[in-house]
Design a protein around this motif. Structure first.
Motif, short mmCIF file in Angstrom:
data_model
loop_
_atom_site.label_atom_id
_atom_site.label_comp_id
_atom_site.label_asym_id
_atom_site.label_seq_id
_atom_site.Cartn_x
_atom_site.Cartn_y
_atom_site.Cartn_z
N HIS A 37 0.82 -1.20 0.00
CA HIS A 37 0.00 0.00 0.00
C HIS A 37 0.86 1.26 0.00
CE1 HIS A 37 -3.75 -2.14 0.73
NE2 HIS A 37 -3.06 -2.91 1.56
N ASP A 38 0.82 1.99 -1.12
CA ASP A 38 1.41 3.32 -1.19
C ASP A 38 0.28 4.26 -0.80
OD1 ASP A 38 2.20 5.88 -2.00
OD2 ASP A 38 3.20 5.15 -3.81
N LEU A 39 0.25 4.65 0.48
CA LEU A 39 -0.91 5.37 1.02
C LEU A 39 -1.18 6.69 0.31
CD1 LEU A 39 -0.34 4.68 4.83
CD2 LEU A 39 -1.96 3.55 3.28
N CYS A 40 -0.13 7.40 -0.09
CA CYS A 40 -0.34 8.67 -0.80
C CYS A 40 -0.90 8.43 -2.19
CB CYS A 40 0.97 9.46 -0.86
SG CYS A 40 1.55 10.04 0.76
N ALA A 41 -0.35 7.46 -2.90
CA ALA A 41 -0.85 7.16 -4.26
C ALA A 41 -2.28 6.65 -4.21
CB ALA A 41 0.06 6.13 -4.93
N GLU A 42 -2.64 5.94 -3.15
CA GLU A 42 -4.01 5.45 -2.99
C GLU A 42 -4.98 6.56 -2.61
OE1 GLU A 42 -4.27 2.23 -0.18
OE2 GLU A 42 -2.80 1.02 -1.24
N GLY A 43 -4.44 7.70 -2.20
CA GLY A 43 -5.30 8.79 -1.75
C GLY A 43 -5.95 8.51 -0.41
N PHE A 44 -5.25 7.79 0.45
CA PHE A 44 -5.82 7.49 1.77
C PHE A 44 -6.08 8.80 2.52
CE2 PHE A 44 -5.93 6.48 6.23
CZ PHE A 44 -6.70 5.32 6.26
N ASP A 45 -7.30 8.98 2.99
CA ASP A 45 -7.68 10.19 3.71
C ASP A 45 -7.29 10.04 5.19
OD1 ASP A 45 -8.82 12.42 4.87
OD2 ASP A 45 -10.85 12.00 4.15
N PRO A 46 -6.34 10.85 5.67
CA PRO A 46 -5.90 10.71 7.06
C PRO A 46 -6.82 11.36 8.09
CG PRO A 46 -4.66 12.45 6.02
CD PRO A 46 -5.55 11.86 4.96
N VAL A 56 -16.91 2.51 21.15
CA VAL A 56 -16.17 1.45 20.49
C VAL A 56 -16.95 0.93 19.28
CG1 VAL A 56 -15.29 -0.91 20.76
CG2 VAL A 56 -14.93 0.77 22.56
N GLU A 57 -18.24 0.78 19.44
CA GLU A 57 -19.07 0.28 18.34
C GLU A 57 -19.07 1.27 17.17
OE1 GLU A 57 -20.14 0.46 21.56
OE2 GLU A 57 -19.88 -1.67 21.98
N GLU A 58 -19.16 2.56 17.47
CA GLU A 58 -19.14 3.57 16.41
C GLU A 58 -17.78 3.61 15.73
OE1 GLU A 58 -22.31 6.79 18.31
OE2 GLU A 58 -20.19 6.90 18.86
N ALA A 59 -16.72 3.54 16.52
CA ALA A 59 -15.37 3.59 15.95
C ALA A 59 -15.08 2.37 15.08
CB ALA A 59 -14.34 3.69 17.07
N ALA A 60 -15.62 1.22 15.45
CA ALA A 60 -15.36 0.00 14.70
C ALA A 60 -16.11 -0.04 13.37
CB ALA A 60 -15.74 -1.22 15.54
N ARG A 61 -17.15 0.76 13.24
CA ARG A 61 -17.91 0.79 11.99
C ARG A 61 -17.27 1.81 11.05
NH1 ARG A 61 -22.46 0.76 15.43
NH2 ARG A 61 -22.68 3.00 15.16
N ALA A 62 -16.55 1.33 10.08
CA ALA A 62 -15.93 2.24 9.10
C ALA A 62 -17.00 2.73 8.14
CB ALA A 62 -14.82 1.52 8.34
N GLN A 63 -17.14 4.03 8.04
CA GLN A 63 -18.11 4.60 7.10
C GLN A 63 -17.47 4.80 5.74
OE1 GLN A 63 -19.82 8.08 8.94
NE2 GLN A 63 -20.20 7.00 10.85
N ASP A 64 -16.17 4.65 5.67
CA ASP A 64 -15.40 4.85 4.46
C ASP A 64 -14.97 3.48 3.93
OD1 ASP A 64 -12.66 5.01 3.15
OD2 ASP A 64 -13.10 7.15 3.29
N ALA A 65 -15.27 3.19 2.66
CA ALA A 65 -14.97 1.86 2.11
C ALA A 65 -13.48 1.56 2.12
CB ALA A 65 -15.51 1.78 0.68
N VAL A 67 -11.22 2.71 4.27
CA VAL A 67 -10.84 2.42 5.65
C VAL A 67 -11.30 1.02 6.04
CG1 VAL A 67 -11.20 3.09 8.06
CG2 VAL A 67 -10.77 4.84 6.33
N ALA A 68 -12.52 0.66 5.66
CA ALA A 68 -13.04 -0.68 5.97
C ALA A 68 -12.15 -1.76 5.35
CB ALA A 68 -14.47 -0.81 5.47
N THR A 96 0.06 8.66 10.11
CA THR A 96 -0.54 8.92 11.41
C THR A 96 -2.06 8.77 11.32
OG1 THR A 96 1.25 10.41 12.01
CG2 THR A 96 -0.78 10.63 13.26
N GLY A 97 -2.64 9.30 10.26
CA GLY A 97 -4.08 9.15 10.04
C GLY A 97 -4.48 7.70 9.82
N TRP A 98 -3.64 6.95 9.12
CA TRP A 98 -3.91 5.52 8.92
C TRP A 98 -3.97 4.82 10.27
CZ3 TRP A 98 -1.60 0.92 10.11
CH2 TRP A 98 -2.04 -0.22 9.43
#
Length: 197
Positions: A37-46, A56-65, A67-68, A96-98
């Motif tokens: 994973h090249d995080l910058c090339a993938e456009g990972f949103d930090p 914990v339940e809210e944090a575990a549910r990734a709303q971003d595909a 991130v999931a 850090t965002g990852w």
């Protein structure tokens, strides 16, 4: 062995990219199943969203595909490799965002109580951190105390259950020779191969 390799450097052609490619090639050549994973090339949103900081339940549910997908993959890894520069004694913001968005409660660790010790949930037993730096070692140790060692070896990775944390720093990159860089790439390959032992 399933190994995740994560690069956090925005400039194609950087020495970090060369390290990343050398590690991925070495591991694949030795039969490892590598998720690269090249995080910058993938456009990972930090940017951590407000919803990801709730229960914990809210944090575990990734709303971003994206991130999931990263959460599902990291949960299945046997080892992790991080390649990044030392910027202000920290990993770049994308990494850090990852960490903040992927290594969340319910995915990477759990707490019995707010005051309790974390129980790491990741199955990965090993991690390798490969850093570049333009700060001489003596200056970094005397003035800053190697903050990246604390971040990876004391804060992040043990918290999620990874006890075997290895780290190599290549310095100083800015004034390095071609021969030095080749030697560093060989070292990166050897360190990556040692994860398979």
């Amino acid at each position: 062995m399933h190994i995740g390799v994560y690069l956090a450097h925005p400039r194609p052609g950087s020495f970090n990219h060369a390290v990343f490619h050398a590690v991925v090639e070495e591991l694949r050549g030795r039969g490892a199943d590598v998720s690269a994973h090249d995080l910058c090339a993938e456009g990972f949103d930090p940017l951590l969203s407000a919803g990801e900081t709730g229960t914990v339940e809210e944090a575990a549910r990734a709303q971003d595909a994206q991130v999931a997908l990263h959460r599902a993959r990291v949960a299945a890894l046997d080892a992790l490799v991080f390649v990044h520069p030392n910027w202000w004694g920290m990993p770049p913001a994308v990494l850090t965002g990852w960490v903040q968005r992927v290594l969340v409660p319910g995915v990477a660790y759990k707490l019995g109580t707010a005051q309790g010790e974390p129980a790491g949930l990741l199955g990965a037993g090993k991690a390798l951190v490969l850093n570049t730096s333009d700060t001489p070692a003596a200056r970094e140790e005397s003035e800053f105390g190697d903050p990246l060692h604390s971040i990876w070896s004391a804060c992040v990775l043990p918290y999620v259950g990874i006890r075997d944390v290895r780290r190599v720093v290549f310095r100083t990159v800015g004034d390095s020779t071609g021969g030095e860089r080749e030697a560093w790439l060989d070292r990166a390959r050897r360190e990556a191969a040692a994860l398979l032992d």
